[in-house]
Write an enzyme that holds these catalytic residues in place. Structure first.
Site, PDB file in Angstrom:
ATOM      1  N   ALA A 195       5.606  36.945 102.700  1.00 14.05           N
ATOM      2  CA  ALA A 195       6.505  36.631 101.593  1.00 14.05           C
ATOM      3  C   ALA A 195       5.814  36.870 100.256  1.00 14.05           C
ATOM      4  CB  ALA A 195       7.006  35.193 101.695  1.00 14.05           C
ATOM      5  N   TYR A 196       4.594  36.385 100.118  1.00 15.85           N
ATOM      6  CA  TYR A 196       3.846  36.576  98.876  1.00 15.85           C
ATOM      7  C   TYR A 196       3.606  38.059  98.624  1.00 15.85           C
ATOM      8  CZ  TYR A 196       0.132  36.128  95.396  1.00 15.85           C
ATOM      9  OH  TYR A 196      -0.628  36.229  94.251  1.00 15.85           O
TER      10      TYR A 196
END
Length: 241
Positions: free
Chosen positions: A147-148
């Site tokens: 996600a990051y």
């Protein structure tokens, strides 16, 4: 005049200003005589500089209405976007939709919200500087941080796209991509993860927030006049492109 980065006092808005890279950028702008609006969920380090700041605004950048309601949002000359969350740590298949959506809301939509609120007035005045803090993870992808990594890749692409839209307006938009940096954003990482990330840096150490701020400071200066849509590496030799 070349070398004189303090020639013109500007108004700067820094998100994520309560700690880490954001706090270092806010401090640098204060040293240069700029007025600074410090934005974060919590004032953090900026509480000690409240008397020197134009304003401290506590809000979630993912909330577009709150961003639009910042007093003087149409008077901002410089925007530095450091607000971000690390997001879930683990395999993609173990990442919940809510955790994924929250990372995108803060790290991507938050950047969009601030640019939407500030860019048009900059264009009307014919001058502006925006620096979006991305990450080497957005170029290379960090395992167990999908996600990051995806959100920071989006920030890089967003920066390049909007910079091209505004290339002839006097508003320059760039990104910086640090490697592992000594900030509170590292708190979810295990020691094993930290050791691995440092091991990939040829200089053999973490980046410091003040080092990123120095690069951001040039990108936001009068001296920076022919660079837009770029993503600047600050990785101690890790990135080679």
């Amino acid at each position: 005049m070349a070398g004189d980065t303090q020639a013109v006092a500007r108004t700067a808005l820094v998100t994520g200003a309560g700690s880490g890279i954001g706090a270092a950028c806010a401090e640098l702008f204060l040293e240069r005589g700029h007025e600074v609006v410090a934005v974060d969920l919590r004032a953090g380090r900026m509480e000690d500089r409240a008397d020197d700041l134009k304003a401290i605004v506590e809000l979630d950048v993912a909330d577009a209405g709150a961003v639009n309601a910042i007093e003087g949002i149409d008077e901002i000359d410089i925007v530095v976007q450091c607000a971000a969350i690390a997001g879930p740590v683990g395999p993609l298949t173990d990442t919940s939709p809510d955790d994924w959506d929250r990372a995108m809301a803060v790290n991507v939509s938050g950047v969009v919200n601030v640019m939407r609120a500030t860019l048009s007035p900059m264009v009307r005045r014919g001058w502006g500087r925006v620096v979006n803090v991305a990450s080497i993870a957005g170029k290379e992808g960090n395992a167990h941080q999908s996600a990051y990594s995806a959100s920071k890749g989006a920030v890089i692409a967003l920066t390049k796209s909007v910079a091209k839209e505004l290339a002839t307006t006097g508003v320059l938009i760039n990104a910086v991509a640090p490697t592992i940096t000594n900030t509170p954003l590292l708190s979810p990482a295990t020691q094993e993860m930290l050791d691995f990330m440092v091991s990939r840096v040829p200089m053999g150490r973490m980046c410091q927030p003040e080092e990123v701020a120095a690069l951001v400071g040039w990108l936001c200066s009068e001296e920076c006049s022919f660079s837009t849509g770029a993503c600047y590496d600050i990785t101690g030799g890790r990135a080679t492109y």
